[in-house]
Scaffold this motif. Structure first.
Motif, PDB file in Angstrom:
ATOM      1  N   ARG A  23       6.829  -1.355  10.165  1.00 38.37           N
ATOM      2  CA  ARG A  23       7.819  -1.629  11.205  1.00 38.37           C
ATOM      3  C   ARG A  23       8.000  -3.127  11.386  1.00 38.37           C
ATOM      4  O   ARG A  23       7.073  -3.917  11.184  1.00 38.37           O
ATOM      5  N   VAL A  24       9.193  -3.501  11.817  1.00 32.19           N
ATOM      6  CA  VAL A  24       9.506  -4.849  12.266  1.00 32.19           C
ATOM      7  C   VAL A  24      10.325  -4.709  13.546  1.00 32.19           C
ATOM      8  O   VAL A  24      10.825  -3.638  13.866  1.00 32.19           O
ATOM      9  N   GLY A  25      10.437  -5.796  14.304  1.00 31.95           N
ATOM     10  CA  GLY A  25      11.144  -5.728  15.577  1.00 31.95           C
ATOM     11  C   GLY A  25      10.244  -5.155  16.656  1.00 31.95           C
ATOM     12  O   GLY A  25       9.021  -5.319  16.621  1.00 31.95           O
ATOM     13  N   ALA A  26      10.854  -4.463  17.632  1.00 29.27           N
ATOM     14  CA  ALA A  26      10.111  -3.910  18.771  1.00 29.27           C
ATOM     15  C   ALA A  26       9.437  -2.601  18.378  1.00 29.27           C
ATOM     16  O   ALA A  26      10.078  -1.712  17.821  1.00 29.27           O
ATOM     17  N   VAL A  27       8.139  -2.501  18.697  1.00 25.94           N
ATOM     18  CA  VAL A  27       7.365  -1.294  18.414  1.00 25.94           C
ATOM     19  C   VAL A  27       6.575  -0.954  19.680  1.00 25.94           C
ATOM     20  O   VAL A  27       5.800  -1.774  20.176  1.00 25.94           O
ATOM     21  N   ALA A  28       6.776   0.246  20.208  1.00 23.28           N
ATOM     22  CA  ALA A  28       6.122   0.664  21.449  1.00 23.28           C
ATOM     23  C   ALA A  28       4.689   1.114  21.198  1.00 23.28           C
ATOM     24  O   ALA A  28       4.329   1.519  20.087  1.00 23.28           O
ATOM     25  N   VAL A  29       3.882   1.048  22.233  1.00 23.51           N
ATOM     26  CA  VAL A  29       2.507   1.544  22.172  1.00 23.51           C
ATOM     27  C   VAL A  29       2.526   2.994  21.699  1.00 23.51           C
ATOM     28  O   VAL A  29       3.334   3.801  22.160  1.00 23.51           O
ATOM     29  N   GLY A  30       1.646   3.309  20.762  1.00 17.74           N
ATOM     30  CA  GLY A  30       1.528   4.663  20.238  1.00 17.74           C
ATOM     31  C   GLY A  30       2.402   4.953  19.036  1.00 17.74           C
ATOM     32  O   GLY A  30       2.156   5.917  18.313  1.00 17.74           O
ATOM     33  N   GLU A  31       3.419   4.141  18.797  1.00 19.95           N
ATOM     34  CA  GLU A  31       4.294   4.367  17.645  1.00 19.95           C
ATOM     35  C   GLU A  31       3.618   3.910  16.360  1.00 19.95           C
ATOM     36  O   GLU A  31       2.874   2.923  16.354  1.00 19.95           O
ATOM     37  N   PRO A  32       3.911   4.603  15.248  1.00 15.28           N
ATOM     38  CA  PRO A  32       3.400   4.126  13.965  1.00 15.28           C
ATOM     39  C   PRO A  32       3.985   2.748  13.644  1.00 15.28           C
ATOM     40  O   PRO A  32       5.185   2.518  13.822  1.00 15.28           O
ATOM     41  N   ILE A  33       3.121   1.854  13.197  1.00 17.45           N
ATOM     42  CA  ILE A  33       3.548   0.515  12.812  1.00 17.45           C
ATOM     43  C   ILE A  33       3.440   0.330  11.302  1.00 17.45           C
ATOM     44  O   ILE A  33       4.196  -0.429  10.709  1.00 17.45           O
ATOM     45  N   VAL A  34       2.482   1.049  10.684  1.00 24.58           N
ATOM     46  CA  VAL A  34       2.307   0.924   9.234  1.00 24.58           C
ATOM     47  C   VAL A  34       1.828   2.244   8.642  1.00 24.58           C
ATOM     48  O   VAL A  34       1.041   2.971   9.249  1.00 24.58           O
ATOM     49  N   LEU A  35       2.347   2.519   7.460  1.00 25.06           N
ATOM     50  CA  LEU A  35       1.887   3.633   6.632  1.00 25.06           C
ATOM     51  C   LEU A  35       1.559   3.046   5.267  1.00 25.06           C
ATOM     52  O   LEU A  35       2.412   2.380   4.659  1.00 25.06           O
ATOM     53  N   VAL A  36       0.341   3.257   4.818  1.00 22.37           N
ATOM     54  CA  VAL A  36      -0.060   2.887   3.460  1.00 22.37           C
ATOM     55  C   VAL A  36      -0.579   4.158   2.813  1.00 22.37           C
ATOM     56  O   VAL A  36      -1.449   4.832   3.364  1.00 22.37           O
ATOM     57  N   ALA A  37      -0.032   4.477   1.649  1.00 23.16           N
ATOM     58  CA  ALA A  37      -0.495   5.640   0.892  1.00 23.16           C
ATOM     59  C   ALA A  37      -0.649   5.231  -0.568  1.00 23.16           C
ATOM     60  O   ALA A  37       0.135   4.437  -1.082  1.00 23.16           O
ATOM     61  N   THR A  38      -1.676   5.767  -1.197  1.00 21.11           N
ATOM     62  CA  THR A  38      -1.904   5.509  -2.611  1.00 21.11           C
ATOM     63  C   THR A  38      -2.227   6.816  -3.311  1.00 21.11           C
ATOM     64  O   THR A  38      -2.650   7.792  -2.678  1.00 21.11           O
ATOM     65  N   ALA A  39      -2.017   6.822  -4.624  1.00 20.02           N
ATOM     66  CA  ALA A  39      -2.276   8.017  -5.414  1.00 20.02           C
ATOM     67  C   ALA A  39      -2.851   7.607  -6.761  1.00 20.02           C
ATOM     68  O   ALA A  39      -2.530   6.543  -7.292  1.00 20.02           O
ATOM     69  N   GLY A  40      -3.720   8.480  -7.295  1.00 25.31           N
ATOM     70  CA  GLY A  40      -4.330   8.218  -8.585  1.00 25.31           C
ATOM     71  C   GLY A  40      -5.056   9.435  -9.106  1.00 25.31           C
ATOM     72  O   GLY A  40      -4.937  10.528  -8.559  1.00 25.31           O
ATOM     73  N   ASP A  41      -5.843   9.215 -10.156  1.00 24.99           N
ATOM     74  CA  ASP A  41      -6.549  10.320 -10.804  1.00 24.99           C
ATOM     75  C   ASP A  41      -7.809  10.762 -10.073  1.00 24.99           C
ATOM     76  O   ASP A  41      -8.303  11.851 -10.320  1.00 24.99           O
ATOM     77  N   GLY A  42      -8.342   9.903  -9.189  1.00 26.88           N
ATOM     78  CA  GLY A  42      -9.570  10.268  -8.490  1.00 26.88           C
ATOM     79  C   GLY A  42      -9.614   9.683  -7.098  1.00 26.88           C
ATOM     80  O   GLY A  42      -8.899   8.727  -6.779  1.00 26.88           O
ATOM     81  N   ARG A  43     -10.484  10.246  -6.257  1.00 26.67           N
ATOM     82  CA  ARG A  43     -10.562   9.813  -4.864  1.00 26.67           C
ATOM     83  C   ARG A  43     -10.996   8.359  -4.737  1.00 26.67           C
ATOM     84  O   ARG A  43     -10.538   7.653  -3.850  1.00 26.67           O
ATOM     85  N   GLY A  44     -11.883   7.902  -5.613  1.00 26.80           N
ATOM     86  CA  GLY A  44     -12.346   6.521  -5.540  1.00 26.80           C
ATOM     87  C   GLY A  44     -11.201   5.531  -5.706  1.00 26.80           C
ATOM     88  O   GLY A  44     -11.077   4.580  -4.930  1.00 26.80           O
ATOM     89  N   GLN A  45     -10.359   5.760  -6.697  1.00 29.67           N
ATOM     90  CA  GLN A  45      -9.215   4.876  -6.931  1.00 29.67           C
ATOM     91  C   GLN A  45      -8.233   4.918  -5.759  1.00 29.67           C
ATOM     92  O   GLN A  45      -7.744   3.892  -5.305  1.00 29.67           O
ATOM     93  N   ALA A  46      -7.951   6.122  -5.274  1.00 30.96           N
ATOM     94  CA  ALA A  46      -6.988   6.270  -4.183  1.00 30.96           C
ATOM     95  C   ALA A  46      -7.509   5.636  -2.891  1.00 30.96           C
ATOM     96  O   ALA A  46      -6.800   4.864  -2.241  1.00 30.96           O
ATOM     97  N   LEU A  47      -8.746   5.936  -2.529  1.00 32.20           N
ATOM     98  CA  LEU A  47      -9.307   5.400  -1.289  1.00 32.20           C
ATOM     99  C   LEU A  47      -9.467   3.883  -1.338  1.00 32.20           C
ATOM    100  O   LEU A  47      -9.094   3.179  -0.396  1.00 32.20           O
ATOM    101  N   ALA A  48     -10.019   3.376  -2.421  1.00 34.20           N
ATOM    102  CA  ALA A  48     -10.255   1.929  -2.533  1.00 34.20           C
ATOM    103  C   ALA A  48      -8.941   1.150  -2.537  1.00 34.20           C
ATOM    104  O   ALA A  48      -8.825   0.117  -1.864  1.00 34.20           O
ATOM    105  N   SER A  49      -7.954   1.622  -3.255  1.00 37.13           N
ATOM    106  CA  SER A  49      -6.678   0.887  -3.310  1.00 37.13           C
ATOM    107  C   SER A  49      -5.939   0.963  -1.976  1.00 37.13           C
ATOM    108  O   SER A  49      -5.314  -0.007  -1.559  1.00 37.13           O
ATOM    109  N   CYS A  50      -6.040   2.081  -1.266  1.00 36.19           N
ATOM    110  CA  CYS A  50      -5.392   2.214   0.041  1.00 36.19           C
ATOM    111  C   CYS A  50      -5.968   1.189   1.015  1.00 36.19           C
ATOM    112  O   CYS A  50      -5.232   0.453   1.677  1.00 36.19           O
ATOM    113  N   GLN A  51      -7.299   1.127   1.099  1.00 34.98           N
ATOM    114  CA  GLN A  51      -7.929   0.176   2.014  1.00 34.98           C
ATOM    115  C   GLN A  51      -7.633  -1.262   1.599  1.00 34.98           C
ATOM    116  O   GLN A  51      -7.345  -2.113   2.443  1.00 34.98           O
TER     117      GLN A  51
END
Length: 147
Positions: free
Chosen positions: A82-110
């Motif tokens: 999000r940019v501009g005005a964002v109210a309390v409780g509203e989503p401000i960021v979504l980060v999602a990653t995908a890969g062949d295994g949980r380690g790759q997906a979790l580490a790259s997301c963080q």
């Protein structure tokens, strides 16, 4: 490598965004960040105001995603912010990653989340009930105190 980045001036539904992303990889990781009700000093907030450097911000987010996907061996990333005005409780960021295994997906997301919090050209102003103030830095991982 598949990278999708969007900056939004209006509220969004992170679960709908993930549904439309349509990845079928063996592993996915997601992070949804919402605006807290309290500022860095603990004072009650109405929301945030986020400014960014158009063009530069999108380029930086693409670069961050590509670097972290490569570093962690994942194949795809989705970042909505999000940019501009964002109210309390509203989503401000979504980060999602995908890969062949949980380690790759979790580490790259963080890693993408932490890198964008500290390197992407966003400026955040807290909108409090008693006034407004620019936030000097982002919240370090695992700690509520600003840098």
């Amino acid at each position: 490598m598949n990278v999708a980045v969007r900056l939004l001036e209006r509220p969004f539904d992170p679960l709908a965004a993930l549904s439309h992303w349509g990845r079928k990889d063996a592993a996915q990781a997601q992070f949804i960040g919402r605006v807290r009700g309290a500022g860095v000093d603990g004072a009650s907030l109405r929301g945030l105001w986020l400014e960014h450097y158009p063009g530069m911000t999108e380029t930086m987010l693409h670069t961050i995603c590509r670097e972290e996907l490569e570093r962690h061996g994942a194949g795809a990333a989705l970042v909505w912010h999000r940019v501009g005005a964002v109210a309390v409780g509203e989503p401000i960021v979504l980060v999602a990653t995908a890969g062949d295994g949980r380690g790759q997906a979790l580490a790259s997301c963080q890693a993408i989340l932490e890198s964008l919090k500290h390197h992407a050209p966003f400026w955040k102003k807290e909108l409090g009930h008693a006034g407004e103030r620019w936030v000097p830095g982002n919240t370090p991982y695992g700690n509520r105190k600003p840098e």
